[in-house]
Design an enzyme around this catalytic site. Structure first.
Site, mmCIF file in Angstrom:
data_model
loop_
_atom_site.group_PDB
_atom_site.id
_atom_site.type_symbol
_atom_site.label_atom_id
_atom_site.label_comp_id
_atom_site.label_asym_id
_atom_site.label_seq_id
_atom_site.Cartn_x
_atom_site.Cartn_y
_atom_site.Cartn_z
ATOM 1 N N HIS A 129 -10.631 -17.950 5.626
ATOM 2 C CA HIS A 129 -10.780 -17.302 5.845
ATOM 3 C C HIS A 129 -12.886 -18.124 6.051
ATOM 4 O O HIS A 129 -13.724 -17.050 5.541
ATOM 5 C CB HIS A 129 -11.364 -15.917 4.959
ATOM 6 C CG HIS A 129 -10.183 -15.211 5.079
ATOM 7 N ND1 HIS A 129 -8.776 -15.201 5.046
ATOM 8 C CD2 HIS A 129 -9.443 -13.573 5.499
ATOM 9 C CE1 HIS A 129 -7.679 -14.792 5.117
ATOM 10 N NE2 HIS A 129 -8.436 -13.610 5.937
ATOM 11 N N GLY A 178 -8.711 -17.979 11.294
ATOM 12 C CA GLY A 178 -7.473 -18.045 11.342
ATOM 13 C C GLY A 178 -7.777 -16.742 11.367
ATOM 14 O O GLY A 178 -6.256 -15.378 11.308
ATOM 15 N N HIS A 179 -8.690 -15.672 11.162
ATOM 16 C CA HIS A 179 -9.036 -13.876 10.723
ATOM 17 C C HIS A 179 -10.052 -14.284 11.658
ATOM 18 O O HIS A 179 -11.432 -14.786 11.485
ATOM 19 C CB HIS A 179 -9.083 -13.900 9.837
ATOM 20 C CG HIS A 179 -8.693 -12.353 9.792
ATOM 21 N ND1 HIS A 179 -10.149 -11.362 10.319
ATOM 22 C CD2 HIS A 179 -8.783 -11.610 8.149
ATOM 23 C CE1 HIS A 179 -9.467 -10.244 9.873
ATOM 24 N NE2 HIS A 179 -9.408 -9.838 9.186
ATOM 25 N N HIS A 253 -1.622 -8.853 12.875
ATOM 26 C CA HIS A 253 -2.407 -7.759 12.148
ATOM 27 C C HIS A 253 -2.734 -7.064 13.290
ATOM 28 O O HIS A 253 -4.747 -7.643 13.785
ATOM 29 C CB HIS A 253 -3.652 -8.799 11.393
ATOM 30 C CG HIS A 253 -4.057 -8.909 10.048
ATOM 31 N ND1 HIS A 253 -5.431 -8.412 10.154
ATOM 32 C CD2 HIS A 253 -3.642 -8.637 8.995
ATOM 33 C CE1 HIS A 253 -5.707 -7.836 9.062
ATOM 34 N NE2 HIS A 253 -4.942 -8.277 8.050
ATOM 35 N N GLU A 305 0.285 -6.370 7.997
ATOM 36 C CA GLU A 305 -0.237 -5.393 8.516
ATOM 37 C C GLU A 305 -0.776 -4.929 9.633
ATOM 38 O O GLU A 305 -1.443 -5.235 10.165
ATOM 39 C CB GLU A 305 -2.022 -5.521 8.104
ATOM 40 C CG GLU A 305 -1.879 -6.197 6.034
ATOM 41 C CD GLU A 305 -3.059 -6.027 5.496
ATOM 42 O OE1 GLU A 305 -3.627 -5.403 4.790
ATOM 43 O OE2 GLU A 305 -3.707 -7.787 5.971
ATOM 44 N N GLU A 321 -4.481 1.287 8.338
ATOM 45 C CA GLU A 321 -5.760 0.009 7.148
ATOM 46 C C GLU A 321 -7.038 0.825 7.802
ATOM 47 O O GLU A 321 -7.075 0.910 8.698
ATOM 48 C CB GLU A 321 -5.438 -1.521 7.139
ATOM 49 C CG GLU A 321 -6.599 -1.573 6.827
ATOM 50 C CD GLU A 321 -6.917 -3.523 6.612
ATOM 51 O OE1 GLU A 321 -8.153 -4.019 5.850
ATOM 52 O OE2 GLU A 321 -5.340 -3.450 6.934
ATOM 53 N N CYS A 323 -9.866 -0.150 7.879
ATOM 54 C CA CYS A 323 -10.927 -1.465 8.578
ATOM 55 C C CYS A 323 -9.999 -1.406 10.239
ATOM 56 O O CYS A 323 -11.051 -1.561 11.132
ATOM 57 C CB CYS A 323 -10.699 -2.803 7.898
ATOM 58 S SG CYS A 323 -11.474 -2.428 6.449
ATOM 59 N N CYS A 401 -11.712 -5.266 1.030
ATOM 60 C CA CYS A 401 -12.614 -4.756 2.431
ATOM 61 C C CYS A 401 -12.724 -3.812 3.003
ATOM 62 O O CYS A 401 -14.137 -3.956 3.705
ATOM 63 C CB CYS A 401 -11.534 -6.251 3.826
ATOM 64 S SG CYS A 401 -9.918 -4.584 3.653
ATOM 65 N N CYS A 402 -12.023 -2.676 2.791
ATOM 66 C CA CYS A 402 -12.425 -1.540 3.135
ATOM 67 C C CYS A 402 -13.377 -0.474 2.525
ATOM 68 O O CYS A 402 -14.051 -0.212 3.497
ATOM 69 C CB CYS A 402 -11.207 -1.016 2.799
ATOM 70 S SG CYS A 402 -9.744 -1.232 3.779
#
Length: 489
Positions: A129, A178-179, A253, A305, A321, A323, A401-402
């Site tokens: 990340h 990766g994200h 994801h 997710e 989720e 997010c 994160c949310c």
């Protein structure tokens, strides 16, 4: 759209923004500084202090813990526009000073690797990340510059962006996040500075993805360590199984997906790239027509997710989720730049009233990560397969994160209400507000969502003719429009 030109005055959203500015932001500030008892420890600010040499200790938290601070700072920036607060701004400035001190001489910024594993920088793009955290901090930097005119964090992130550009690209080291998120950050940096290198790098990361589906497996083979233990061969999980032009189904994801789609749509609109927009449209249609809950929730399974099969949308096992719903709003707004199709505004409205604010309790101090459509006491949160479906909102999360994502979404609401081109003003959302646009000042008085009456008072600024296009929600079977008291329909 400049947020400084939009003042929300709405009985529903005005209250929500006041809750965030007055309660949620101070609460989250205390959490990030480990001053809030009874909730999951964050340590995120302390990590920056340790990385800056201002404190002693060990890194604590998720590998992406920096992003919690970035999203909170972005929300603070928007909050300062809504409700100027010199004390809050000073505290934010102090945190930015700490972030700047944590930056390494080569421009690199990431507390996990600076403190804990400096020898492993950039070796595990799949799991670690670094680019994701950079993207979120870029967004925060642009927002804070726009809100305050202060460019210290922007300069820090220009340094990090330069470091990234020097490392990854054609004739350099290959790399993809990766994200996905850095692509959004780079595009926002481009819009703020006009530096073409940022837009070029965003395109590189987008178009490099999927060219070599074995990239993450080859990366893993070069090192003898893992972080989460992700399976590099699961290329659909992070949408690296095919190029962005070959993908026509929302897979993997869900947050990674919609963040990538957001950057794709932004780049398509910015460069009037029809091929890229068509790719976005295919993904949009598949996601919203076959893989989205009635609430707007996406990513139906706890396993990764992720999206699953078309129309596989269980109520009691839903993941959905927070997010991901926020990311879908980001995507929709970028699509509206290129095409003023009401389906995008419909999706934004659905998410805002259903898929997003369900993620926060009305006291502003408890949050849902997962948003199921059905909860069964004694089963939800307890039985295998349902343990993610908790019946009560926690105060915070190890993976948080949310909650700060909600802060930046609610405080930036004005960004999503309008678009304006050469001869048309587009109103996307029925939100009470005063808007100072290029062609006109518009006051919107809304009784939405409790009642359906909305009025627009339009004061032109020039003698030029223009149209006002008001989005009519797709679910309406009938509606009536009056102009100066005269019924039009």
């Amino acid at each position: 759209m400049d947020l400084k030109d939009i003042k929300i005055e709405d009985p529903f959203w005005g209250h929500m923004q006041e809750l965030v500015t007055d309660v949620v932001i101070p609460f989250q500030e205390d959490v990030l500084n480990d001053r809030q008892p009874g909730v999951e420890k964050s340590h995120a600010i302390e990590n920056f202090k340790i990385a800056a040499g201002l404190s002693q200790g060990e890194f604590y938290g998720m590998v992406f813990q920096d992003s919690d601070v970035a999203k909170w700072l972005e929300g603070v920036a928007y909050s300062l526009i809504i409700k100027p607060d010199a004390a809050l701004e000073k505290r934010a400035d102090d945190i930015i000073d700490i972030i700047a001190a944590a930056q390494q001489p080569d421009g690199y910024l990431n507390t996990y690797f600076t403190i804990k594993e400096p020898e492993h920088r950039w070796q595990n793009l799949l799991e670690c990340h670094e680019l994701y955290c950079a993207g979120h901090m870029m967004e925060a930097a642009v927002a804070y510059y726009d809100a305050t005119g202060k460019d210290k964090l922007l300069k820090v992130m220009e340094g990090m962006a330069g470091h990234i550009i020097d490392r990854f690209g054609p004739d350099k080291l290959p790399g993809i996040p990766g994200h996905q998120e850095v692509e959004i950050g780079l595009m926002r940096m481009y819009h703020a500075t006009g530096n073409e290198a940022y837009k070029k790098q965003a395109r590189y990361f987008l178009e490099e993805r999927g060219k070599n589906p074995a990239f993450f497996a080859e990366e893993a083979a070069k090192r003898d360590w893992k972080h989460f233990g992700m399976i590099p061969e699961d290329t659909k999980y992070n949408q690296s199984h095919a190029t962005i032009y070959e993908q026509d189904e929302a897979v993997g994801h869900s947050v990674r997906a919609v963040y990538m789609y957001t950057a794709m749509a932004d780049l398509a609109a910015t460069e009037h790239d029809e091929k890229l927009f068509d790719a976005c449209e295919r993904l949009w249609n598949n996601m919203t027509e076959k893989k989205m809950y009635i609430t707007g929730g996406i990513g139906s399974t706890v396993e990764g997710e992720a999206f699953t099969k078309e129309y596989e949308l269980p109520n009691d096992m839903a993941y959905a989720e927070t997010c991901a719903s926020i990311g879908l709003v980001f995507f929709a707004k970028q699509m509206l730049k290129m095409s003023k199709n009401g389906k995008y505004a419909d999706a934004m409205e659905r998410e805002l009233y259903n898929g997003i604010i369900s993620g926060m309790q009305l006291d502003g101090k408890r949050f849902f990560y997962v948003n199921p459509l059905e909860v069964n006491p004694g089963v939800s949160g307890e039985i295998f397969g349902y343990k993610h479906v908790i019946p009560e909102r926690p105060g915070w999360y190890a993976c948080a994160c949310c909650p700060p994502n909600l802060v930046r979404m609610v405080t930036s609401l004005g960004r999503y209400a309008w678009d304006e081109d050469d001869d048309v003003i587009y109103s996307h959302l029925f939100i009470g507000q005063e808007a100072r646009l290029k062609k006109a000042d518009i006051k919107v008085v809304s009784e939405y969502p409790w009642k359906g009456h909305v009025s627009y008072s339009i004061t032109p600024k020039t003698g030029d003719e223009f149209a006002v296009a008001i989005h009519i929600p797709g679910y309406l079977k009938s509606f009536e429009v009056t102009l100066n008291g005269m019924r039009l329909k």
